[in-house]
Design a protein around this motif. Structure first.
Motif, PDB file in Angstrom:
ATOM      1  N   UNK A  22       0.832  -1.201   0.000  1.00 23.36           N
ATOM      2  CA  UNK A  22       0.000   0.000   0.000  1.00 23.36           C
ATOM      3  C   UNK A  22       0.867   1.252   0.000  1.00 23.36           C
ATOM      4  N   UNK A  23       1.928   1.248   0.793  1.00 22.64           N
ATOM      5  CA  UNK A  23       2.826   2.407   0.852  1.00 22.64           C
ATOM      6  C   UNK A  23       3.503   2.628  -0.500  1.00 22.64           C
ATOM      7  N   UNK A  24       3.995   1.558  -1.101  1.00 17.96           N
ATOM      8  CA  UNK A  24       4.645   1.698  -2.403  1.00 17.96           C
ATOM      9  C   UNK A  24       3.664   2.169  -3.475  1.00 17.96           C
ATOM     10  N   UNK A  25       2.454   1.625  -3.464  1.00 20.64           N
ATOM     11  CA  UNK A  25       1.450   2.050  -4.434  1.00 20.64           C
ATOM     12  C   UNK A  25       1.071   3.518  -4.214  1.00 20.64           C
ATOM     13  N   UNK A  26       0.987   3.932  -2.959  1.00 18.57           N
ATOM     14  CA  UNK A  26       0.645   5.325  -2.666  1.00 18.57           C
ATOM     15  C   UNK A  26       1.741   6.271  -3.133  1.00 18.57           C
ATOM     16  N   UNK A  27       3.003   5.929  -2.833  1.00 24.42           N
ATOM     17  CA  UNK A  27       4.101   6.766  -3.300  1.00 24.42           C
ATOM     18  C   UNK A  27       4.157   6.786  -4.832  1.00 24.42           C
ATOM     19  N   UNK A  28       3.914   5.642  -5.436  1.00 23.87           N
ATOM     20  CA  UNK A  28       3.881   5.588  -6.895  1.00 23.87           C
ATOM     21  C   UNK A  28       2.797   6.471  -7.467  1.00 23.87           C
ATOM     22  N   UNK A  29       1.631   6.465  -6.834  1.00 22.62           N
ATOM     23  CA  UNK A  29       0.523   7.302  -7.284  1.00 22.62           C
ATOM     24  C   UNK A  29       0.862   8.783  -7.141  1.00 22.62           C
ATOM     25  N   UNK A  30       1.482   9.149  -6.044  1.00 20.10           N
ATOM     26  CA  UNK A  30       1.859  10.546  -5.830  1.00 20.10           C
ATOM     27  C   UNK A  30       2.894  10.987  -6.867  1.00 20.10           C
ATOM     28  N   UNK A  31       3.901  10.165  -7.086  1.00 17.25           N
ATOM     29  CA  UNK A  31       4.943  10.502  -8.072  1.00 17.25           C
ATOM     30  C   UNK A  31       4.347  10.600  -9.466  1.00 17.25           C
ATOM     31  N   UNK A  32       3.483   9.644  -9.813  1.00 13.99           N
ATOM     32  CA  UNK A  32       2.838   9.678 -11.124  1.00 13.99           C
ATOM     33  C   UNK A  32       1.963  10.923 -11.265  1.00 13.99           C
ATOM     34  N   UNK A  33       1.284  11.293 -10.182  1.00 11.61           N
ATOM     35  CA  UNK A  33       0.448  12.487 -10.211  1.00 11.61           C
ATOM     36  C   UNK A  33       1.256  13.741 -10.495  1.00 11.61           C
ATOM     37  N   UNK A  34       2.418  13.850  -9.861  1.00  7.67           N
ATOM     38  CA  UNK A  34       3.278  15.008 -10.140  1.00  7.67           C
ATOM     39  C   UNK A  34       3.854  14.949 -11.548  1.00  7.67           C
ATOM     40  N   UNK A  35       4.054  13.740 -12.046  1.00  7.70           N
ATOM     41  CA  UNK A  35       4.609  13.589 -13.393  1.00  7.70           C
ATOM     42  C   UNK A  35       3.618  14.031 -14.476  1.00  7.70           C
ATOM     43  N   UNK A  36       2.343  13.679 -14.310  1.00 13.38           N
ATOM     44  CA  UNK A  36       1.352  14.027 -15.342  1.00 13.38           C
ATOM     45  C   UNK A  36       0.659  15.365 -15.088  1.00 13.38           C
ATOM     46  N   UNK A  37       0.960  16.003 -13.966  1.00 18.93           N
ATOM     47  CA  UNK A  37       0.273  17.246 -13.620  1.00 18.93           C
ATOM     48  C   UNK A  37       0.439  18.355 -14.665  1.00 18.93           C
ATOM     49  N   UNK A  38       1.603  18.526 -15.297  1.00 22.31           N
ATOM     50  CA  UNK A  38       1.696  19.597 -16.312  1.00 22.31           C
ATOM     51  C   UNK A  38       0.748  19.395 -17.501  1.00 22.31           C
ATOM     52  N   UNK A  39       0.506  18.152 -17.908  1.00 21.35           N
ATOM     53  CA  UNK A  39      -0.381  17.907 -19.055  1.00 21.35           C
ATOM     54  C   UNK A  39      -1.846  17.830 -18.640  1.00 21.35           C
ATOM     55  N   UNK A  40      -2.119  17.166 -17.542  1.00 21.94           N
ATOM     56  CA  UNK A  40      -3.500  16.978 -17.085  1.00 21.94           C
ATOM     57  C   UNK A  40      -3.569  17.341 -15.602  1.00 21.94           C
ATOM     58  N   UNK A  41      -3.837  18.585 -15.328  1.00 23.00           N
ATOM     59  CA  UNK A  41      -3.792  19.105 -13.962  1.00 23.00           C
ATOM     60  C   UNK A  41      -4.796  18.398 -13.046  1.00 23.00           C
ATOM     61  N   UNK A  42      -6.037  18.246 -13.486  1.00 21.58           N
ATOM     62  CA  UNK A  42      -7.075  17.645 -12.650  1.00 21.58           C
ATOM     63  C   UNK A  42      -6.767  16.174 -12.352  1.00 21.58           C
ATOM     64  N   UNK A  43      -6.331  15.444 -13.367  1.00 18.67           N
ATOM     65  CA  UNK A  43      -6.019  14.030 -13.166  1.00 18.67           C
ATOM     66  C   UNK A  43      -4.789  13.872 -12.262  1.00 18.67           C
ATOM     67  N   UNK A  44      -3.814  14.737 -12.420  1.00 15.86           N
ATOM     68  CA  UNK A  44      -2.632  14.697 -11.562  1.00 15.86           C
ATOM     69  C   UNK A  44      -2.979  14.933 -10.106  1.00 15.86           C
ATOM     70  N   UNK A  45      -3.872  15.899  -9.878  1.00 16.89           N
ATOM     71  CA  UNK A  45      -4.313  16.164  -8.502  1.00 16.89           C
ATOM     72  C   UNK A  45      -5.056  14.974  -7.906  1.00 16.89           C
ATOM     73  N   UNK A  46      -5.825  14.258  -8.721  1.00 12.42           N
ATOM     74  CA  UNK A  46      -6.531  13.067  -8.229  1.00 12.42           C
ATOM     75  C   UNK A  46      -5.551  11.974  -7.813  1.00 12.42           C
ATOM     76  N   UNK A  47      -4.523  11.735  -8.631  1.00 14.27           N
ATOM     77  CA  UNK A  47      -3.529  10.725  -8.278  1.00 14.27           C
ATOM     78  C   UNK A  47      -2.786  11.109  -6.996  1.00 14.27           C
ATOM     79  N   UNK A  48      -2.450  12.377  -6.872  1.00 13.72           N
ATOM     80  CA  UNK A  48      -1.768  12.837  -5.657  1.00 13.72           C
ATOM     81  C   UNK A  48      -2.680  12.669  -4.440  1.00 13.72           C
ATOM     82  N   UNK A  49      -3.930  13.016  -4.593  1.00 12.97           N
ATOM     83  CA  UNK A  49      -4.891  12.888  -3.490  1.00 12.97           C
ATOM     84  C   UNK A  49      -5.125  11.451  -3.081  1.00 12.97           C
ATOM     85  N   UNK A  50      -5.295  10.558  -4.061  1.00  9.06           N
ATOM     86  CA  UNK A  50      -5.505   9.145  -3.728  1.00  9.06           C
ATOM     87  C   UNK A  50      -4.264   8.535  -3.079  1.00  9.06           C
ATOM     88  N   UNK A  51      -3.093   8.955  -3.516  1.00  5.93           N
ATOM     89  CA  UNK A  51      -1.864   8.480  -2.886  1.00  5.93           C
ATOM     90  C   UNK A  51      -1.762   8.926  -1.445  1.00  5.93           C
TER      91      UNK A  51
END
Length: 85
Positions: free
Chosen positions: A10-39
């Motif tokens: 769970x911790x690894x998946x959460x960190x992965x989600x947060x990192x992925x959220x920051x990675x896609x945030x420049x292209x898709x701001x809303x989706x990036x925020x969702x990944x960061x929030x779920x992480x």
């Protein structure tokens, strides 16, 4: 499956989600925020309570509470320490 491995997953998946959220945030701001929030939710509302449950299992909560009996024990230890010095 042991609880330890579930918590690590769970911790690894959460960190992965947060990192992925920051990675896609420049292209898709809303989706990036969702990944960061779920992480973040995964870390603090799922992984942390599971970890605390696992670590506190079998321990007496009375030993960690500030009661009159525990205060007397601490004072006795302080007196013994002062006498030994």
């Amino acid at each position: 499956m042991k609880l330890k491995y579930l918590i690590v997953a769970i911790v690894l998946a959460s960190f992965g989600s947060i990192i992925y959220g920051f990675h896609i945030k420049p292209e898709a701001n809303a989706m990036g925020n969702k990944f960061i929030g779920f992480g973040t939710i995964g870390l603090f509302l799922v992984a942390m309570p599971l970890f605390l449950y696992k670590e506190s299992k079998g321990k007496k909560m009375k030993d960690y509470m500030l009661t009159e009996e525990n205060i007397r024990k601490m004072r006795k230890k302080e007196r013994k320490k002062d006498e030994n010095q």
